[in-house]
Design a protein around this motif. Structure first.
Motif, PDB file in Angstrom:
ATOM      1  N   PHE A   1       0.878  -1.174   0.000  1.00  0.00           N
ATOM      2  CA  PHE A   1       0.000   0.000   0.000  1.00  0.00           C
ATOM      3  C   PHE A   1       0.913   1.221   0.000  1.00  0.00           C
ATOM      4  CE2 PHE A   1      -4.207  -1.776   1.977  1.00  0.00           C
ATOM      5  CZ  PHE A   1      -4.279  -2.710   0.964  1.00  0.00           C
ATOM      6  N   GLY A   2       1.387   1.555  -1.198  1.00  0.00           N
ATOM      7  CA  GLY A   2       2.343   2.627  -1.358  1.00  0.00           C
ATOM      8  C   GLY A   2       1.695   3.892  -1.876  1.00  0.00           C
ATOM      9  N   SER A   3       2.030   4.271  -3.108  1.00  0.00           N
ATOM     10  CA  SER A   3       1.505   5.527  -3.651  1.00  0.00           C
ATOM     11  C   SER A   3       0.003   5.501  -3.847  1.00  0.00           C
ATOM     12  CB  SER A   3       2.184   5.834  -4.994  1.00  0.00           C
ATOM     13  OG  SER A   3       3.537   6.160  -4.805  1.00  0.00           O
ATOM     14  N   TRP A   4      -0.559   4.300  -4.186  1.00  0.00           N
ATOM     15  CA  TRP A   4      -1.988   4.248  -4.482  1.00  0.00           C
ATOM     16  C   TRP A   4      -2.647   3.028  -3.861  1.00  0.00           C
ATOM     17  CZ3 TRP A   4       1.412   4.810  -8.840  1.00  0.00           C
ATOM     18  CH2 TRP A   4       1.573   6.149  -9.249  1.00  0.00           C
ATOM     19  N   LYS A   5      -3.825   3.270  -3.315  1.00  0.00           N
ATOM     20  CA  LYS A   5      -4.663   2.193  -2.804  1.00  0.00           C
ATOM     21  C   LYS A   5      -6.096   2.525  -3.195  1.00  0.00           C
ATOM     22  CE  LYS A   5      -7.043  -0.541  -0.027  1.00  0.00           C
ATOM     23  NZ  LYS A   5      -8.530  -0.589  -0.014  1.00  0.00           N
ATOM     24  N   ASN A   6      -6.703   1.672  -4.045  1.00  0.00           N
ATOM     25  CA  ASN A   6      -8.036   1.994  -4.584  1.00  0.00           C
ATOM     26  C   ASN A   6      -8.037   3.407  -5.154  1.00  0.00           C
ATOM     27  OD1 ASN A   6      -8.419  -0.260  -2.689  1.00  0.00           O
ATOM     28  ND2 ASN A   6     -10.570  -0.062  -3.259  1.00  0.00           N
ATOM     29  N   SER A   7      -7.050   3.689  -5.978  1.00  0.00           N
ATOM     30  CA  SER A   7      -6.839   4.979  -6.658  1.00  0.00           C
ATOM     31  C   SER A   7      -6.239   6.040  -5.750  1.00  0.00           C
ATOM     32  CB  SER A   7      -8.139   5.522  -7.267  1.00  0.00           C
ATOM     33  OG  SER A   7      -8.680   4.612  -8.184  1.00  0.00           O
ATOM     34  N   MET A   8      -6.679   6.081  -4.505  1.00  0.00           N
ATOM     35  CA  MET A   8      -6.294   7.185  -3.634  1.00  0.00           C
ATOM     36  C   MET A   8      -4.903   6.975  -3.050  1.00  0.00           C
ATOM     37  SD  MET A   8      -9.060   8.716  -4.224  1.00  0.00           S
ATOM     38  CE  MET A   8      -8.922  10.176  -3.197  1.00  0.00           C
ATOM     39  N   SER A   9      -4.325   8.083  -2.579  1.00  0.00           N
ATOM     40  CA  SER A   9      -3.003   8.038  -1.944  1.00  0.00           C
ATOM     41  C   SER A   9      -3.148   8.176  -0.431  1.00  0.00           C
ATOM     42  CB  SER A   9      -2.100   9.123  -2.517  1.00  0.00           C
ATOM     43  OG  SER A   9      -1.892   8.913  -3.897  1.00  0.00           O
ATOM     44  N   CYS A  10      -4.047   7.372   0.122  1.00  0.00           N
ATOM     45  CA  CYS A  10      -4.373   7.496   1.544  1.00  0.00           C
ATOM     46  C   CYS A  10      -3.341   6.848   2.452  1.00  0.00           C
ATOM     47  CB  CYS A  10      -5.765   6.925   1.825  1.00  0.00           C
ATOM     48  SG  CYS A  10      -6.024   5.254   1.198  1.00  0.00           S
ATOM     49  N   TYR A  11      -2.484   5.976   1.903  1.00  0.00           N
ATOM     50  CA  TYR A  11      -1.495   5.289   2.737  1.00  0.00           C
ATOM     51  C   TYR A  11      -0.101   5.885   2.621  1.00  0.00           C
ATOM     52  CZ  TYR A  11      -4.713   1.626   4.160  1.00  0.00           C
ATOM     53  OH  TYR A  11      -5.763   0.941   4.723  1.00  0.00           O
ATOM     54  N   VAL A  12       0.053   7.005   1.914  1.00  0.00           N
ATOM     55  CA  VAL A  12       1.372   7.636   1.893  1.00  0.00           C
ATOM     56  C   VAL A  12       1.601   8.297   3.254  1.00  0.00           C
ATOM     57  CG1 VAL A  12       1.197   7.995  -0.601  1.00  0.00           C
ATOM     58  CG2 VAL A  12       0.588   9.860   0.955  1.00  0.00           C
ATOM     59  N   PRO A  13       2.862   8.433   3.669  1.00  0.00           N
ATOM     60  CA  PRO A  13       3.136   9.013   4.985  1.00  0.00           C
ATOM     61  C   PRO A  13       2.676  10.467   5.092  1.00  0.00           C
ATOM     62  CG  PRO A  13       5.076   7.893   4.103  1.00  0.00           C
ATOM     63  CD  PRO A  13       4.082   7.994   2.984  1.00  0.00           C
ATOM     64  N   ALA A  14       2.501  10.909   6.323  1.00  0.00           N
ATOM     65  CA  ALA A  14       2.049  12.289   6.565  1.00  0.00           C
ATOM     66  C   ALA A  14       3.013  13.294   5.964  1.00  0.00           C
ATOM     67  CB  ALA A  14       1.888  12.527   8.069  1.00  0.00           C
ATOM     68  N   TRP A  15       4.315  12.990   6.019  1.00  0.00           N
ATOM     69  CA  TRP A  15       5.290  13.946   5.495  1.00  0.00           C
ATOM     70  C   TRP A  15       5.184  14.092   3.979  1.00  0.00           C
ATOM     71  CZ3 TRP A  15       8.862  11.561   2.285  1.00  0.00           C
ATOM     72  CH2 TRP A  15       9.087  10.196   2.470  1.00  0.00           C
ATOM     73  N   VAL A  16       4.655  13.083   3.302  1.00  0.00           N
ATOM     74  CA  VAL A  16       4.380  13.205   1.872  1.00  0.00           C
ATOM     75  C   VAL A  16       3.090  13.971   1.652  1.00  0.00           C
ATOM     76  CG1 VAL A  16       3.816  11.932  -0.236  1.00  0.00           C
ATOM     77  CG2 VAL A  16       5.654  11.119   1.260  1.00  0.00           C
ATOM     78  N   LYS A  17       2.059  13.634   2.428  1.00  0.00           N
ATOM     79  CA  LYS A  17       0.766  14.291   2.252  1.00  0.00           C
ATOM     80  C   LYS A  17       0.870  15.799   2.439  1.00  0.00           C
ATOM     81  CE  LYS A  17      -2.234  10.461   3.689  1.00  0.00           C
ATOM     82  NZ  LYS A  17      -3.204   9.977   4.694  1.00  0.00           N
ATOM     83  N   LYS A  18       1.592  16.209   3.471  1.00  0.00           N
ATOM     84  CA  LYS A  18       1.615  17.631   3.807  1.00  0.00           C
ATOM     85  C   LYS A  18       2.527  18.453   2.892  1.00  0.00           C
ATOM     86  CE  LYS A  18       2.502  16.993   8.242  1.00  0.00           C
ATOM     87  NZ  LYS A  18       2.682  17.293   9.699  1.00  0.00           N
ATOM     88  N   ASP A  19       3.538  17.825   2.328  1.00  0.00           N
ATOM     89  CA  ASP A  19       4.470  18.552   1.458  1.00  0.00           C
ATOM     90  C   ASP A  19       4.063  18.346  -0.004  1.00  0.00           C
ATOM     91  OD1 ASP A  19       6.552  19.903   0.320  1.00  0.00           O
ATOM     92  OD2 ASP A  19       8.134  18.590   1.104  1.00  0.00           O
ATOM     93  N   TYR A  20       2.906  18.925  -0.350  1.00  0.00           N
ATOM     94  CA  TYR A  20       2.354  18.671  -1.683  1.00  0.00           C
ATOM     95  C   TYR A  20       3.116  19.406  -2.785  1.00  0.00           C
ATOM     96  CZ  TYR A  20      -0.005  23.070  -0.506  1.00  0.00           C
ATOM     97  OH  TYR A  20      -0.277  24.355  -0.125  1.00  0.00           O
ATOM     98  N   LYS A  21       3.979  20.342  -2.414  1.00  0.00           N
ATOM     99  CA  LYS A  21       4.800  20.995  -3.439  1.00  0.00           C
ATOM    100  C   LYS A  21       5.945  20.080  -3.876  1.00  0.00           C
ATOM    101  CE  LYS A  21       3.741  25.775  -2.156  1.00  0.00           C
ATOM    102  NZ  LYS A  21       4.300  27.083  -1.731  1.00  0.00           N
ATOM    103  N   THR A  22       6.520  19.370  -2.920  1.00  0.00           N
ATOM    104  CA  THR A  22       7.580  18.426  -3.262  1.00  0.00           C
ATOM    105  C   THR A  22       7.006  17.149  -3.861  1.00  0.00           C
ATOM    106  OG1 THR A  22       8.950  19.280  -1.454  1.00  0.00           O
ATOM    107  CG2 THR A  22       9.541  17.114  -2.344  1.00  0.00           C
ATOM    108  N   TYR A  23       5.851  16.735  -3.324  1.00  0.00           N
ATOM    109  CA  TYR A  23       5.209  15.491  -3.758  1.00  0.00           C
ATOM    110  C   TYR A  23       3.819  15.824  -4.324  1.00  0.00           C
ATOM    111  CZ  TYR A  23       8.925  13.888  -0.713  1.00  0.00           C
ATOM    112  OH  TYR A  23      10.146  13.685  -0.124  1.00  0.00           O
ATOM    113  N   PRO A  24       3.775  16.288  -5.559  1.00  0.00           N
ATOM    114  CA  PRO A  24       2.544  16.869  -6.112  1.00  0.00           C
ATOM    115  C   PRO A  24       1.440  15.850  -6.365  1.00  0.00           C
ATOM    116  CG  PRO A  24       4.247  16.743  -7.787  1.00  0.00           C
ATOM    117  CD  PRO A  24       4.899  16.366  -6.501  1.00  0.00           C
ATOM    118  N   ARG A  25       0.222  16.404  -6.415  1.00  0.00           N
ATOM    119  CA  ARG A  25      -0.976  15.613  -6.620  1.00  0.00           C
ATOM    120  C   ARG A  25      -1.387  15.601  -8.091  1.00  0.00           C
ATOM    121  NH1 ARG A  25       0.736  15.330  -2.166  1.00  0.00           N
ATOM    122  NH2 ARG A  25      -0.440  15.276  -0.224  1.00  0.00           N
TER     123      ARG A  25
END
Length: 540
Positions: free
Chosen positions: A116-140
């Motif tokens: 359960f890495g970048s995608w789970k059932n399409s969504m990125s709900c299992y990526v770590p918080a540090w990825v979720k919050k830094d959306y400029k470095t890790y874009p959506r």
């Protein structure tokens, strides 16, 4: 002391060599079928997939292992959560992984890890918080209106690097902790990848890529496989002139179908790079699963761009490091979808299917007719009565037959049936004999035969010699005729019910008289599951 040291070093080296000499789990071809080998022996996954959150807690899992054993599961499909194993960048915690390894080994169960890495059932709900919050470095990913989604874009090098780094760390840990045990036999890369709510990603980098030429690797694949391409892909390509180069819209035309092919390619390339880097560390078999689409639903209304049958060739072209593309079942038409996933370049594996009574029949059909390498109902631990689950009764039969089934995979000596009220009869041919397999309710002996719907029935047949067979299943009745009329009529010589113990047939009752309808048929009533050994003969 010098010689003692040398002797000890040689012993240690020999032990290490012995451990490494044990072949890793692998997928091989046997005749027309795929073949899973584990610990140097053929293996069939009689599995159960855990609910999404069950594996996150060792305390929650502790009582579940006995449930899984009670249902005769030999394999558990368990998530590994990126957010839990990498709570801070580059800082890894494999507590949940180690707990699963320990529990599985204690109970004699193999594991398939679901990344359960970048995608789970399409969504990125299992990526770590540090990825979720830094959306400029890790874009959506963006939808068609330019709104960011809770989905990582596959067009970001940062997103790919973060996933790869975590996956490599996971594979390194599995190798360190498990290579000598081989508890983990396969890895699922991501989970039900797909784009929502638009057919493709509209991130600026995605749109830029969309207007670039179709990658040469895909164009080369199309040309090499033009006679066997999935119809939807072949039609779109032909309609636009079967071009050898051009942008996505020049090669395939404008529309949602092209948008889906485009995003499928880039999702597939991303997944392949994750798998490829993971295999460099520890080369276990790897697969990607698909959330199946439904008729008349548009891409983006279902997860667009996953490894679905109509675009499976896009995925095959992009994923040389992926061993299997597999369907998840939450819709009807079991045979229809399995037909599409069973290809010379793709053995059937069913990693996820709705946990309901019908799976007890479907597993016989999957392993018999499609010669699948495995089967796994979802959230299998949710039952309150594992000892009474129909799938457990089927697995108890099938675990006895694994050596026989594996020997017959890819050969015409193995087949299976799946029956219900609307398709109550199937016909199979083995050498000199035709097997007419009907739903048990066609006899009219059970009150349930009068119901509007019948429970699904299923079975498989192994031909072990010219006139000898093993039949296993539930809810079927089988009669026999000669394949050649000139050979006369077919009769039942003997039927034994029984079981295999350590690979040896141990007979129980001899099924004659009322149990074979005075020599007319072989039968497993609805609700019963077993193995019967059959001998036939011909007479005039």
């Amino acid at each position: 002391m010098k010689y003692l040291f040398i002797y000890c070093a040689v012993v240690i080296l020999a032990c290490a060599t012995t451990i490494r000499a044990q072949p890793l789990p692998s997928l091989q071809r046997q005749g027309a079928a795929g073949h899973l080998v584990v610990n140097g022996k053929p293996f069939l996954v009689l599995g159960g997939e855990l609910g999404n959150s069950s594996a996150s807690s060792a305390d929650y899992m502790r009582p579940l292992w006995k449930k899984l054993q009670a249902m005769h599961c030999n394999t558990v499909l368990a998530p590994v959560y990126w957010e839990l194993i990498e709570p801070a960048p580059g800082k890894f915690d494999f507590t949940t992984v180690d707990s699963l390894l320990a529990g599985a080994r204690r109970h004699g169960i193999k594991l398939v890890f679901l990344w359960f890495g970048s995608w789970k059932n399409s969504m990125s709900c299992y990526v770590p918080a540090w990825v979720k919050k830094d959306y400029k470095t890790y874009p959506r990913a963006y939808d068609a209106r330019g709104q960011a989604q809770e989905i990582l874009t596959p067009f970001s090098a940062n997103n790919l690097r973060a996933d790869v780094d975590a996956f490599r760390a996971l594979m390194k840990h599995i190798r360190t902790e498990d290579e000598k045990h081989q508890t983990v036999i396969m890895i699922q890369v991501e989970n039900e990848i797909g784009m929502l709510p638009s057919a493709r990603d509209y991130h600026p980098d995605a749109t830029k890529a969309f207007h670039q030429p179709v990658p040469a690797a895909l164009m080369q694949y199309l040309q090499q496989h033009r006679k066997s391409l999935a119809p939807a892909l072949a039609t779109a390509w032909k309609k636009n002139g079967t071009r050898a180069a051009g942008t996505w819209e020049e090669v395939f035309g404008k529309g949602l179908a092209t948008d889906e092919m485009f995003i499928a390619w880039h999702f597939a390339v991303f997944a392949n790079q994750v798998a490829q880097e993971g295999k460099k560390v520890y080369p276990l078999p790897m697969f990607v699963n698909a959330a199946l689409n439904r008729p008349n639903v548009k891409p983006g209304d279902y997860p667009s761009g996953g490894p679905l049958p109509h675009i499976i060739d896009v995925w095959k072209a992009a994923t040389p490091a992926i061993d299997l593309l597999s369907p998840d079942f939450y819709n009807p038409d079991f045979a229809y979808w399995n037909d599409l996933y069973t290809r010379p370049d793709n053995a059937l594996f069913i990693p996820e299917i709705r946990f309901e009574p019908s799976v007890a029949a479907k597993v016989f059909y999957a392993l018999g007719h499609y010669q699948a390498i495995g089967f796994s109902p979802f959230s299998i631990e949710s039952t309150d009565a594992p000892e009474r689950e129909p799938i457990g009764r089927s697995y108890r039969v099938l675990e006895q037959l694994i050596p026989q089934l594996c020997r017959h995979q890819g050969k015409p000596t193995l087949d299976g049936v799946l029956l219900d009220k609307h398709a109550d009869t199937d016909t199979l041919t083995f050498g000199n004999y035709i097997f007419i397999v009907k739903h048990d309710y066609t006899l009219g002996w059970s009150p349930g035969a009068k119901e509007e719907a019948w429970p699904q029935a299923g079975g498989l047949i192994l031909q072990t010699a010219a006139d000898e067979f093993v039949v296993a299943g539930t809810g079927i009745v089988v009669t026999f005729v000669s394949a050649q009329a000139s050979n006369g009529r077919t009769g039942i010589l003997t039927i034994e019910e029984g079981e295999y113990r350590e690979g040896r047939w141990v007979p129980g009752r001899t099924m004659n008289g009322d149990q074979s309808h005075q020599g007319r048929h072989l039968r497993f009533p609805v609700g019963e599951c077993g193995i019967q050994k059959l001998s036939l003969y011909q007479y005039k």
